[in-house]
Scaffold this active site. Structure first.
Site, mmCIF file in Angstrom:
data_model
loop_
_atom_site.group_PDB
_atom_site.id
_atom_site.type_symbol
_atom_site.label_atom_id
_atom_site.label_comp_id
_atom_site.label_asym_id
_atom_site.label_seq_id
_atom_site.Cartn_x
_atom_site.Cartn_y
_atom_site.Cartn_z
ATOM 1 N N GLY A 72 0.801 -1.230 0.000
ATOM 2 C CA GLY A 72 0.000 0.000 0.000
ATOM 3 C C GLY A 72 0.829 1.273 0.000
ATOM 4 O O GLY A 72 1.954 1.311 0.465
ATOM 5 N N ARG A 109 -3.156 9.156 1.727
ATOM 6 C CA ARG A 109 -3.525 10.240 2.639
ATOM 7 C C ARG A 109 -2.368 10.656 3.565
ATOM 8 O O ARG A 109 -2.449 11.642 4.272
ATOM 9 C CB ARG A 109 -4.759 9.853 3.455
ATOM 10 C CG ARG A 109 -6.030 10.051 2.641
ATOM 11 C CD ARG A 109 -7.258 9.752 3.452
ATOM 12 N NE ARG A 109 -7.527 8.315 3.487
ATOM 13 C CZ ARG A 109 -8.330 7.739 4.373
ATOM 14 N NH1 ARG A 109 -8.912 8.460 5.310
ATOM 15 N NH2 ARG A 109 -8.548 6.438 4.325
HETATM 16 C C1 UD1 Z 1 -8.802 -5.310 4.425
HETATM 17 C C2 UD1 Z 1 -9.828 -6.438 4.463
HETATM 18 C C3 UD1 Z 1 -10.880 -6.106 5.514
HETATM 19 C C4 UD1 Z 1 -10.236 -5.901 6.849
HETATM 20 C C5 UD1 Z 1 -9.154 -4.845 6.763
HETATM 21 C C6 UD1 Z 1 -8.375 -4.782 8.050
HETATM 22 C C7 UD1 Z 1 -9.908 -7.336 2.191
HETATM 23 C C8 UD1 Z 1 -10.676 -7.390 0.946
HETATM 24 N N1 UD1 Z 1 -10.422 -6.584 3.148
HETATM 25 O O1 UD1 Z 1 -9.491 -4.150 4.037
HETATM 26 O O2 UD1 Z 1 -11.832 -7.153 5.594
HETATM 27 O O3 UD1 Z 1 -11.194 -5.524 7.820
HETATM 28 O O4 UD1 Z 1 -8.215 -5.165 5.717
HETATM 29 O O5 UD1 Z 1 -7.505 -3.694 8.033
HETATM 30 O O6 UD1 Z 1 -8.903 -7.977 2.316
HETATM 31 N N2 UD1 Z 1 -2.428 -4.520 0.093
HETATM 32 C C9 UD1 Z 1 -1.518 -4.882 -0.872
HETATM 33 N N3 UD1 Z 1 -1.928 -4.937 -2.161
HETATM 34 C C10 UD1 Z 1 -3.187 -4.670 -2.558
HETATM 35 C C11 UD1 Z 1 -4.128 -4.307 -1.561
HETATM 36 C C12 UD1 Z 1 -3.720 -4.246 -0.243
HETATM 37 O O7 UD1 Z 1 -0.366 -5.138 -0.580
HETATM 38 O O8 UD1 Z 1 -3.491 -4.756 -3.741
HETATM 39 C C13 UD1 Z 1 -2.005 -4.486 1.492
HETATM 40 C C14 UD1 Z 1 -2.046 -3.093 2.105
HETATM 41 O O9 UD1 Z 1 -0.797 -2.452 1.972
HETATM 42 C C15 UD1 Z 1 -2.350 -3.392 3.557
HETATM 43 C C16 UD1 Z 1 -3.188 -4.667 3.496
HETATM 44 O O10 UD1 Z 1 -2.910 -5.255 2.244
HETATM 45 O O11 UD1 Z 1 -1.191 -3.677 4.297
HETATM 46 C C17 UD1 Z 1 -4.675 -4.381 3.641
HETATM 47 O O12 UD1 Z 1 -5.055 -3.559 2.558
HETATM 48 P P1 UD1 Z 1 -6.120 -2.409 2.735
HETATM 49 O O13 UD1 Z 1 -6.319 -1.725 1.434
HETATM 50 O O14 UD1 Z 1 -5.782 -1.568 3.898
HETATM 51 O O15 UD1 Z 1 -7.390 -3.291 3.051
HETATM 52 P P2 UD1 Z 1 -8.831 -2.847 3.380
HETATM 53 O O16 UD1 Z 1 -9.548 -2.575 2.130
HETATM 54 O O17 UD1 Z 1 -8.806 -1.807 4.411
#
Ligand code: UD1
Ligand code: CA
Length: 458
Positions: free
Chosen positions: A10, A14
């Site tokens: 990520g 923000r």
């Molecule tokens: C995700 C979960 C959600 C949970 C929340 C907890 C999914 C679909 N949803 O939501 O159920 O309550 O985390 O914080 O999994 N990341 C990547 N590559 C990507 C997308 C994300 O490396 O393509 C990493 C981000 O850097 C982060 C983590 O995965 O460390 C979670 O991603 P984030 O976008 O914050 O997930 P949420 O949509 O908030």
């Protein structure tokens, strides 16, 4: 062997910074490092970090400690884990823990208790959950009479589902072989057009596999940061938790203004920490010390009964019964032995100061080995750098260094040598000698009477 995948792709738009979000610091350490240390404390060392936005910074930070894989496009948490399939395929026995690199407070207790449930229930996947006062933004856990049936994301949830307060922490245990199979079945037919890792639960259940949830009593394991305000909150939370631990250990704080203590710092009972003090990684402080106000101490070992007042100290050692300050800097690789007194405006660098030596004021000691019971007059300077190389000074026990002495290194003073005030020492001086370098003092009588005639009061 059990493995870990940490999602760190990520950006954290923000945060408004060109840096991957997991590298933002909480109490001086990147959030990613907190997650890694929770794994290490749980005995998990086979770790793969999925990097994405500015992934080279993650590699640079890790310095080869753990495997990384690149997620070139950010297509969701499921897609991120897919990038680690080659890592999983190296050994498909055992289980894999998936963690978020930006939720620093995941604790070893939740990790090990969730694994216990995961194994007992023979689950393909076990999600770590917690109940939140305000579940907005998180995936909701859908429970049935017999267990769980899936996770619904905020953007896909019905009004009724949005009322559920049990949420997905983003941490899960998977049976490694099942995880590989489930990843192959993910689709991106949801509100965000992403591959959701959360969908693995419903898919596993549909295939007749077991899926479960471990609910942690500690909702803080979920805490993460989306913006700078959240990051400040994480820092405040961690800072108070660390100070709370020291209070339990008998450390005294009469106020907490400006006090920040990194989590690995150790402090003995009866030591008082005063306002404005920052204690960084690698620092160990003994008992009955007074530290502060306004100290920065980084990677130092401080003995018992030490008083540091307005001191900055880096990569150094201070033994028992030492008093330093105010306004003193100890630069790296200094060793201050017991009973030493160092006063205002003194800098010590890469030097040893022997027992009971006094360096009272306005002095620079660099690259020097100083013996016991030496007295430094005000304004002594070790001239350790000739513009090309640094050289050492050796000062024997019981020397008495006169005010404003320059010691041009390399030079050695024997035992109990005296240097006269204002002397520049350019060669070695034997034991018990006096070194004096003085021009003959000329006194020109009535000089200013002539020079300043009109300005002097009659
Ligand atoms: C995700 C979960 C959600 C949970 C929340 C907890 C999914 C679909 N949803 O939501 O159920 O309550 O985390 O914080 O999994 N990341 C990547 N590559 C990507 C997308 C994300 O490396 O393509 C990493 C981000 O850097 C982060 C983590 O995965 O460390 C979670 O991603 P984030 O976008 O914050 O997930 P949420 O949509 O908030
Ligand atoms: Ca001189």
């Amino acid at each position: 062997m059990n493995k870990v995948i940490i999602l760190a792709g990520g950006q954290g738009k923000r945060m408004k910074a060109d840096m991957p979000k997991p590298l933002f610091r909480v109490l001086g350490e990147p959030m990613l490092e907190w997650v890694i240390s929770a794994c290490e404390e749980s005995g998990l060392s086979d770790i793969c970090v999925v990097k994405g936005f500015m992934g080279e910074m993650i590699d640079e930070y890790l310095g080869g400690r753990y495997t990384t894989v690149l997620q070139a496009e950010r297509l969701g948490t499921g897609h991120a884990v897919m990038q680690a399939v080659p890592f999983l395929e190296k050994d498909t026995d055992g289980n894999t823990l998936v963690l978020c690199g930006d939720a620093p407070f995941i604790d070893p207790k939740a990790i090990s208790e969730a694994l216990e449930i995961h194994t007992q229930q023979n689950n393909a996947v076990t999600v770590i959950t917690a109940e939140l006062e305000n579940p907005h933004g998180y995936g909701r856990i859908i429970r049935t009479d017999s267990g769980i049936s899936g996770i619904v994301e905020q953007k896909d949830a019905s009004d009724e589902q949005k009322l559920i307060r049990e949420v997905n922490s983003g941490a899960y245990w998977f049976r490694t072989a099942d995880l590989i199979g489930l990843l192959g079945k993910l689709e991106c037919t949801n509100a965000q057009k992403e591959y959701y890792l959360t969908d693995t639960i419903a898919i596993a259940l549909a295939e007749g596999k077991n899926a479960g949830a471990y609910k942690s009593e500690n909702p803080d394991i979920i805490k993460g940061a989306n913006d700078r305000k959240d990051l400040l909150e994480l820092n405040t939370y961690a800072r108070m938790a660390v100070i709370g631990k020291h209070l339990e250990n008998g450390v005294e704080f009469t106020c907490l203004d400006g006090i920040t203590i990194e989590r690995s710092v150790e402090i003995g009972a009866g030591t008082e920490i005063l306002a404005g003090t920052i204690l960084r990684k690698g620092t160990v402080i003994g008992k009955s010390c007074s530290i502060g106000p306004n100290c920065i101490i980084e990677n130092c070992t401080i003995g018992n009964d030490v008083n540091l007042n307005n001191v900055q100290a880096y990569d150094s050692r201070v033994d028992d019964n030492v008093k330093i300050g105010p306004w003193v800097q100890l630069r790296p690789n200094s060793h201050i032995k017991s009973g030493v007194k160092i006063g205002d405006f003194v800098e010590i660098k890469n030097s040893t100061i022997g027992e009971q030596t006094a360096v009272a004021h306005l002095t620079y000691v660099g690259d020097s080995d100083v013996g016991k019971k030496v007295n430094f007059g005000c304004g002594t300077v070790t001239v350790n750098y000739d513009g090309v190389v640094k050289n050492r000074c050796v000062i024997g026990d019981n020397c008495f260094i006169g005010c404003n002495t320059n010691l041009v290194a390399p030079v050695k003073l024997g035992k109990a040598v005296y240097t006269a005030a204002g002397t520049t020492i350019t060669k070695d001086v034997p034991d018990y000698a006096l070194a004096i370098d003085r021009g003959k003092l000329a006194v020109k009588e009535n000089y200013s009477l002539r020079k300043l005639k009109s300005k002097l009061d009659k």
